[in-house]
Design a protein around this motif. Structure first.
Motif, PDB file in Angstrom:
ATOM      1  N   THR A  20       0.486  -1.364  -0.086  1.00  0.00           N
ATOM      2  CA  THR A  20       0.578  -0.203   0.380  1.00  0.00           C
ATOM      3  C   THR A  20       0.861   1.147   0.129  1.00  0.00           C
ATOM      4  O   THR A  20       1.883   1.153   0.672  1.00  0.00           O
ATOM      5  CB  THR A  20      -0.659  -0.108   1.214  1.00  0.00           C
ATOM      6  N   ASP A  52      -6.216   0.187   7.790  1.00  0.00           N
ATOM      7  CA  ASP A  52      -7.775  -0.331   7.651  1.00  0.00           C
ATOM      8  C   ASP A  52      -8.467   1.175   7.316  1.00  0.00           C
ATOM      9  O   ASP A  52      -9.255   0.268   6.713  1.00  0.00           O
ATOM     10  CB  ASP A  52      -8.282  -0.963   8.754  1.00  0.00           C
ATOM     11  N   ARG A  98      -8.756   1.342   3.228  1.00  0.00           N
ATOM     12  CA  ARG A  98      -9.050   0.422   3.328  1.00  0.00           C
ATOM     13  C   ARG A  98     -10.720   0.096   3.055  1.00  0.00           C
ATOM     14  O   ARG A  98     -11.243  -0.185   1.921  1.00  0.00           O
ATOM     15  CB  ARG A  98      -8.110  -1.534   3.412  1.00  0.00           C
ATOM     16  N   LYS A  99     -11.634   0.709   3.870  1.00  0.00           N
ATOM     17  CA  LYS A  99     -12.488   0.592   4.447  1.00  0.00           C
ATOM     18  C   LYS A  99     -13.328   1.923   3.763  1.00  0.00           C
ATOM     19  O   LYS A  99     -14.372   2.188   3.203  1.00  0.00           O
ATOM     20  CB  LYS A  99     -12.716   0.305   5.768  1.00  0.00           C
ATOM     21  N   SER A 130      -8.351   4.054  -3.649  1.00  0.00           N
ATOM     22  CA  SER A 130      -7.361   3.082  -3.837  1.00  0.00           C
ATOM     23  C   SER A 130      -5.774   4.003  -3.707  1.00  0.00           C
ATOM     24  O   SER A 130      -5.041   3.750  -4.290  1.00  0.00           O
ATOM     25  CB  SER A 130      -8.019   2.707  -4.931  1.00  0.00           C
TER      26      SER A 130
END
Length: 221
Positions: A72, A164, A167-168, A172
């Motif tokens: 990431t 997190d 991601r949630k 992106s």
């Protein structure tokens, strides 16, 4: 005859490292083997994310170089803020890089949205340093911290939270300093959260920052 006339070559190990100063001759010791520092060895077993990540804060530090190589992406400002956090932990002579150091790193980087928002709300490097001393005290002046102080458990949780949260959100994009700052605030019992609260940061300000730093196309700066 040819064998008897052969001149024995000098041993390189006894000549290559002769001391230049004769005063040091009695103190010469066997040369130490050259070894890479632990923080420069490749992190071949590191994957991201992991359900259990506290071992990263107790066994090996996470350097800014490692952050930049994770699957990431991290914004370059977030990477610089993390590097500054490690440096501040060393300046404070702390054994670990904690949430308070991450907060200082964000402020010292200075050009991100999170840094500008903190400065605009009166939360400065000088005030944070004062609060750190009040909360955690001064370290032993004769203590020499590690080159890259490993993360505390709270600081590791901040990195997990930032991942997190990104991601949630369905975004992106890169993990930013805003994600790091919001992660610090999420760790209620951490020094970083307590310092922010003491300097007037609040849930309302979190909502303002989150609204400004969310959405597609956001650039950390």
């Amino acid at each position: 005859m040819a064998a008897n006339s052969f001149t024995k070559l000098p041993n390189p190990s006894t000549t290559a490292h002769q001391p230049l100063n004769h005063h040091r001759q009695h103190h010469t010791t066997k040369p130490k083997s050259l070894m890479l520092p632990q923080s420069l060895k490749p992190f071949t077993s590191l994957s991201w994310p992991r359900k259990t990540t506290t071992h990263l804060s107790t066994h090996r530090p996470i350097s800014a170089t490692v952050l930049s190589s994770l699957p990431t992406a991290w914004s370059w400002r977030a990477i610089k803020a993390f590097a500054m956090a490690e440096l501040e932990a060393r300046k404070l002579k702390f054994a670990n890089t904690g949430t308070e150091a991450l907060l200082l790193g964000i402020l010292i980087e200075g050009t991100s949205l999170a840094a500008k928002y903190l400065w605009a709300n009166g939360i400065t490097v000088f005030k944070v340093r004062e609060e750190i001393i009040k909360l955690l005290g001064k370290a032993d002046m004769y203590y020499f911290p590690p080159e890259r102080p490993p993360l505390t458990d709270d600081a590791q949780k901040v990195l997990d939270w930032a991942f997190d949260h990104k991601r949630k959100s369905g975004d992106s994009g890169e993990i930013t300093t805003s994600d790091l700052l919001l992660g610090i605030w999420s760790e209620v019992e951490s020094p970083g959260h307590k310092i922010l609260a003491a300097l007037g940061f609040s849930d309302e300000k979190v909502k303002e920052l989150e609204a400004s730093s969310s959405g597609p196309g956001f650039v950390d700066g």
